[in-house]
Design a protein around this motif. Structure first.
Motif, short mmCIF file in Angstrom:
data_model
loop_
_atom_site.label_atom_id
_atom_site.label_comp_id
_atom_site.label_asym_id
_atom_site.label_seq_id
_atom_site.Cartn_x
_atom_site.Cartn_y
_atom_site.Cartn_z
N GLN B 49 -0.12 -38.47 -47.75
CA GLN B 49 0.04 -37.12 -47.20
C GLN B 49 0.64 -37.19 -45.80
OE1 GLN B 49 -3.73 -35.31 -48.02
NE2 GLN B 49 -3.06 -33.32 -47.25
N ALA B 50 0.15 -38.14 -45.02
CA ALA B 50 0.63 -38.30 -43.65
C ALA B 50 2.11 -38.67 -43.65
CB ALA B 50 -0.18 -39.38 -42.93
N GLN B 53 4.33 -35.99 -44.25
CA GLN B 53 4.35 -35.11 -43.09
C GLN B 53 5.24 -35.66 -41.97
OE1 GLN B 53 0.58 -32.78 -42.48
NE2 GLN B 53 0.35 -34.32 -40.92
N TYR B 54 5.20 -36.97 -41.80
CA TYR B 54 5.91 -37.58 -40.66
C TYR B 54 7.35 -37.90 -40.96
CZ TYR B 54 1.15 -38.87 -39.39
OH TYR B 54 -0.16 -38.86 -39.11
N GLN B 197 11.62 -39.61 -38.13
CA GLN B 197 10.22 -39.28 -37.88
C GLN B 197 10.17 -37.82 -37.46
OE1 GLN B 197 7.73 -41.90 -38.11
NE2 GLN B 197 9.50 -42.68 -39.19
N ARG B 198 9.17 -37.14 -37.96
CA ARG B 198 9.08 -35.73 -37.67
C ARG B 198 7.76 -35.45 -36.97
NH1 ARG B 198 9.89 -32.17 -42.73
NH2 ARG B 198 8.02 -33.26 -43.36
N ASP B 199 7.75 -34.54 -36.01
CA ASP B 199 6.48 -34.15 -35.41
C ASP B 199 6.07 -32.79 -35.95
OD1 ASP B 199 7.72 -32.14 -34.01
OD2 ASP B 199 7.74 -33.21 -32.10
N GLY B 200 4.92 -32.33 -35.50
CA GLY B 200 4.33 -31.12 -36.08
C GLY B 200 5.16 -29.88 -35.85
N ARG B 201 6.10 -29.96 -34.93
CA ARG B 201 6.95 -28.79 -34.70
C ARG B 201 8.28 -28.92 -35.42
NH1 ARG B 201 7.02 -27.15 -28.66
NH2 ARG B 201 8.39 -28.94 -28.56
N ARG B 203 10.45 -31.28 -35.21
CA ARG B 203 11.54 -31.98 -34.53
C ARG B 203 11.68 -33.37 -35.12
NH1 ARG B 203 10.24 -31.54 -28.36
NH2 ARG B 203 8.51 -32.74 -29.18
N ARG B 205 13.22 -37.31 -34.94
CA ARG B 205 13.75 -38.35 -34.07
C ARG B 205 13.77 -39.62 -34.89
NH1 ARG B 205 8.20 -38.58 -31.10
NH2 ARG B 205 7.18 -40.07 -32.46
#
Lengths: 382, 691
Positions: B49-50, B53-54, B197-201, B203, B205
């Protein structure tokens, strides 16, 4: 039996875990807050430095208070309650609303959270009253009335901030002290029952509390955003696995888990340091709790016993409730994890409380000074 | 126990504190077990799941392959367009940015400023699809608040030339029609990806060692098309259609020896960048999708069968029956009645009577075999999607009159490509080739990867028969119905065709298909070409409607299609003047402009390199081939030159040209420039939408 000539050390098994927790919390907070602080303040180290300074002050406060004879607090308990009530009234009037509740008041450069002061004021006052010379356990007038007359207003004021979780935890801690102090069982049941009913009604009276409960019970239609935070916390734990992803490697802090540096910091610890790291942290609290109740058993007088019990219970309740919330065992509350979560008031008051606990431990003979150093008379803290 | 005694013995506390230790200890144990469950037992599920998400798989686009013509001139290639957005919270160089945007994108600077100022969030779109390479100042302006999104886009160097052939693509790089569809697998390439890599908003990188696969750009196609020939064919087709009032038409030119399609024009047409306005009519490749009853152009194949079977020779005398032939209740007439004439004259005058009576004597199966061998009723196999096969019934379905009608092109149908390809077989000494559009595949860097060999399908008739046919067909152009296709100094073999169109099962008296098909030079044919007009109105005959178009295309393209200098010289002399339209090269780099001008036979004189701001002659002027076009680059001269006309330009292009010429610009309205006024050094341009 202890004698006046014997001197005792403070309990190292309380001091060391606490100092350890405080020091590690700096790393935890840095990691958990970096990306938030970067966006919010333009510097990823903003919250880190705030917290580091507070930890430093906290350690100093703890050491200072461990040297102050705890008996002097017995006489100022009423004053402490009055001060707490004053701040709680102030916060209701002028406190800024943060996330729909007024819980802070600006005190010079820091945002001060009066409920942190209030919970220890309640503990202190309860311990002070229940250990007074004229205390009679079966007599409502001499036992519970003087306590409740001062503490109930405090709890009510916190509850209407609204901060239901802190109010009920303070109530719970007070009940533990009543239990220890051999308060008449009928009185105790009456209070617990009454408090339970009022608290239950209160719990469902506000929408956000209802949503949190529904989310926790996994009811369909519950507010997604409430469920989101606890789900993200679980993902953080699960992502950490046994050994963790490594210090500073948390991904959940990158805007997935809201308040990752605050109430939910334990899940970031679980993510970065894994099941092993989270277990060590829990064991540190278990150690403090066990040694704290050991002080309760051995404290030289009733006030010391009750005060030590109050402080220990407070730490144990906060740590266990916070941990239970983050790993999804309890519905979301606003309780910080003592010593670990970011937040000035919590660190300061917890440190002061442990300082007092340490002072009680030094009078309780839980750590007898080795014979050979008795002649040296060197202070363990210098 | 004394009730008044304060509680100072600690015995009660001992077991109660013990209980508390057990209670809290138990609580912590439960938490520990829960952690064990979440982190160890169920850990894999949460990690999955993580990860979802990432990690975000970002596609790395592969550039679509470039399409070049037979001489390597790029027709369709990839360029990068840039879309601009801004983060108003951190944008610093607002003034500069909005000014540059105004120049490049064509709206007023204030418009962009308002978009920036009024945006409450951290993202606002400002301009989409700007060709930023042309505006280096904008392209290189450095500010953290400027967000550039680059997207690849097909660039068509020759505009709408060969639009239907090239076909279209959608925004996801899928070929939709034409060659883009047929060769989609080669052209599209293989997109790569990089795991971001994605963050919770949301974005993204790049990670530290991101999983990555580089995109493989698409292969290039080297067409058999000569883009200049194609352009001339399209121009002349359009002109002919305008003159004859036809509703549509097609021109196909094939190299007989290889089957290479040199040009394939269809009208109406469309502009590949204005696909939204293109109708279905404009997109389809009429030469392969539309089937007609061909009419008299089919006589050449009856003649070929008769000659090859030695039933008739070109000089044999045949009876034209004074233009009327009645047999078994079927009446066949000629417009121009003939008496007893040599067979070649019957072809020159396109006598239906002669062909009907001659083909009656032939075994239907044999006649069918020849038609089939010439490719009728079968797809030619050209490398385009959607080819029709036409209709050729089997002999056992024929009635007694069927072969007679088929001999002059009724009772069967064919595409223009089938007809021209069959004529190419005659031109090729009787050998039918498979028509093709791609002669080589190029690797993504434009280097030729492998060539595709021409494909011989079958020998249909012998070389002497083919040669005899050629002689007869030359007669058609020199003396017969195809005279309007004749060019002094060039022997053209050809045949006209005028066919009534079937309209609800009966032959229409108003709708005709007029065609002319032929090949040249007759001695050694290098081009076989068909001109087919759908429903011409001012004149309905292949000889008068289609043959002149054929002639003009031959005259204009002769330099490209033959290497025989004497033929070239004679044909060029026969044509008025070989002219080309001067293209608009303003706004391009001088190097680019120079190569474009040279590619169409003009010379360029460059004063300084840079972005072209002035040219002489102006775009759209017909200039003789070999003329010099003077082009001036930005900053070439400090003094302002003549006031340039920017009428009809888009605002951004007008501003670029005017700025380049050293003038200030004020803009009113948007769209295309309809008026310009001069005040000293300032040019006020007034633009309107929808022109």
């Amino acid at each position: 039996m202890k004698t006046a000539t014997e001197t005792y050390h403070i309990d190292w098994l309380i001091l060391l875990p606490i100092v350890g927790l405080l020091l590690f919390s700096v790393a935890f907070v840095y990691s958990a807050s970096a990306s938030f602080a970067d966006v919010k303040f333009g510097s990823s180290e903003q919250l880190f430095w705030n917290h580091a300074i507070r930890v430093l002050i906290g350690v100093v406060l703890m050491l200072v208070f461990s040297r102050i004879d705890y008996h002097i607090w017995q006489n100022i308990s009423a004053t402490a309650i009055l001060v707490a009530i004053g701040f709680l009234l102030l916060v209701l009037v002028v406190g800024p609303e943060i996330k729909g509740a007024s819980r802070w008041v600006r005190l010079g450069p820091v945002n001060f959270q009066p409920s942190e002061l209030a919970k220890y004021a309640v503990v202190l006052h309860t311990a002070a009253v229940l250990s007074r010379a004229d205390y009679v356990r079966s007599n409502w007038r001499t036992s519970l009335r003087p306590v409740l007359a001062w503490t109930l207003p405090v709890i009510v004021l916190i509850a209407i901030q609204p901060n239901m979780s802190t109010a009920s935890v303070i109530f719970l801690i007070m009940m533990v002290l009543f239990f220890l102090a051999d308060v008449d069982m009928r009185h105790l049941l009456l209070i617990v029952g009454g408090g339970g009913i009022i608290g239950g009604l209160y719990a469902v009276s506000a929408d956000y509390r209802w949503q949190r409960l529904m989310a926790w019970f996994n009811v369909d239609g519950a507010d997604e955003s409430v469920r989101y935070q606890s789900d993200q916390a679980l993902i953080a734990f699960g992502n950490g696995g046994i050994f963790g992803v490594g210090p500073g490697q948390s991904r959940q802090r990158d805007w997935f888990l809201p308040e990752s540096y605050g109430d939910f910091i334990f899940s970031i610890v679980g993510e970065e340091y894994g099941f092993l790291g989270a277990s060590v942290l829990l064991l540190a609290f278990v150690l403090v709790m066990w040694r704290g109740y050991n002080v309760v058993k051995k404290a030289p007088d009733a006030f010391g016993r009750l005060l030590a019990a109050g402080i220990t219970t407070t730490l144990a309740v906060y740590a266990s409730v916070n941990a239970a919330v983050t790993c999804g065992l309890l519905p979301t509350t606003g309780l910080p994890m003592p010593f670990i979560s970011y937040g000035g008031s919590s660190v300061f008051f917890s440190a002061v409380a442990v300082g007092v606990l340490l002072n009680i431990s030094s009078k309780a003979g839980v750590w007898i000074r080795p014979r050979r150093s008795r002649t040296v008379q060197r202070s363990p803290l210098s | 126990m004394n009730a008044q005694q304060p509680l100072d013995d600690s015995t009660g506390y001992k077991w109660k504190a013990g209980i508390l230790v057990l209670v809290f200890g138990g609580l912590f144990c439960v938490i520990g077990l829960r952690l064990f469950w979440v982190q160890v037992i169920e850990g894999a599920r949460y990690r999955e799941q993580a990860k979802r998400q990432y990690e975000s798989k970002v596609e790395l686009r592969a550039d679509r392959g470039t399409i070049v013509d037979r001489h390597g001139r790029s027709i369709a290639s990839m360029t990068t367009l840039t879309s601009f957005a801004a983060d108003p919270t951190i944008l610093k160089r607002v003034d500069e940015f909005v000014q540059l945007l105004a120049v490049a994108d064509g709206k007023e600077a204030e418009w962009y400023r308002r978009r920036i100022v009024e945006e409450k969030g951290r993202f606002t779109w400002l301009a989409r699809g700007v060709n930023a390479v042309m505006y280096p100042a904008l392209d290189t302006l450095r500010d953290r608040g400027i967000i550039r999104v680059r997207e690849p886009k097909r660039h068509y160097a020759y505009g709408s030339v060969a639009a239907q052939l090239l076909g279209t693509t959608d925004i996801d790089n899928n070929g939709l029609t034409g060659l883009e569809l047929y060769y989609d697998d080669m052209l599209r390439g293989q997109p790569g990806f990089v795991v971001m890599q994605r963050d919770g908003r949301g974005r993204l990188r790049p990670g530290i060692n991101p999983e990555r696969r580089a995109p493989a750009d698409g292969l290039g196609l080297e067409l058999t098309i000569d883009v200049e020939f194609q352009r001339i064919a399209e121009e002349e087709l359009e002109r002919g259609i305008r003159e004859t009032g036809a509703s549509g038409g097609t021109v196909i030119a094939v190299h007989p020896a290889s089957g290479d399609v040199l040009a394939m024009a269809s009208w109406p047409t469309f502009h590949p960048l204005r696909l939204d306005r293109a109708t279905n009519d404009a997109i389809r490749i009429r030469g392969i999708t539309d089937v007609y009853e061909p009419g008299s152009t089919m006589k050449a194949f009856a003649a070929a069968a008769l000659v090859e079977e030695r039933q008739l020779a070109s000089t044999d005398i045949v009876d034209g029956r004074q233009g009327l032939y009645v047999i078994n209740g079927t009446t066949i007439k000629d417009d121009h009645p003939l008496g007893r004439v040599p067979f070649h004259e019957a072809l020159e005058q396109s006598s239906n009577v002669v062909f009907a009576s001659a083909i009656r004597t032939m075994n239907p199966r044999v006649y069918y075999k020849y038609l089939r061998d010439f490719g009728f009723g079968l797809p030619t196999g050209i490398d385009l999607p959607g080819e029709m096969r036409g209709r050729l019934r089997r002999p056992n379905e024929w009635e007694p009159s069927t072969p007679m009608f088929m001999s002059f092109g009724y009772g069967m149908s064919a595409t223009a490509l089938q007809i021209v390809n069959a004529y190419a077989a005659i031109a090729n000494g009787g050998v039918l080739m498979q028509p093709r559009l791609v002669q080589a595949i190029r690797d993504p860097h434009g280097v030729q990867d492998r060539t595709i060999a021409p494909r011989r399908i079958r020998k249909v008739v012998s070389a002497p028969t083919a040669s005899s046919l050629t002689t007869m067909l030359v007669g058609v152009v020199e003396r017969g119905t195809g005279k309007l296709a004749a060019i002094n100094g060039l022997r053209i073999a050809g045949k006209t065709g005028t066919a009534q169109q079937l309209d609800n099962g009966t032959y229409s008296r108003t709708n005709y298909t007029a065609s002319f098909v032929g090949y040249y030079p007759a001695e050694s044919p290098s081009v076989a070409m068909i001109v087919m007009l759908d429903r011409p109105t001012s004149t309905i005959y292949g000889g008068s409607a289609a043959a002149p178009i054929f002639r003009r295309i031959v005259q204009k393209s002769i330099t490209m299609t033959t290497s025989d200098e004497s033929v070239r010289a004679r044909v060029v002399a026969s044509a008025a003047v070989d002219t080309v339209l001067v293209p608009d090269v303003r706004g391009l780099h001088t190097l680019q402009a120079d190569s474009i001008l040279r590619s169409i036979g003009l010379k360029s004189q460059v004063s300084a390199s840079g972005t072209v701001v002035r040219q002489h002659p102006m775009p759209g002027v017909a200039a003789p081939r070999g003329n010099v076009v003077t082009i001036d680059a930005m900053g070439a001269t400090s003094a302002r030159s003549e006031q340039p006309s920017v009428l009809g330009f888009t605002i951004r292009r007008a501003i670029a040209v005017l700025h380049g010429a050293g003038y200030e610009v004020r803009v009113q309205g948007s769209g295309r420039v309809v008026r310009q006024e001069w005040r000293n050094d300032t040019c006020l341009i007034i633009a309107r939408q929808g022109l």
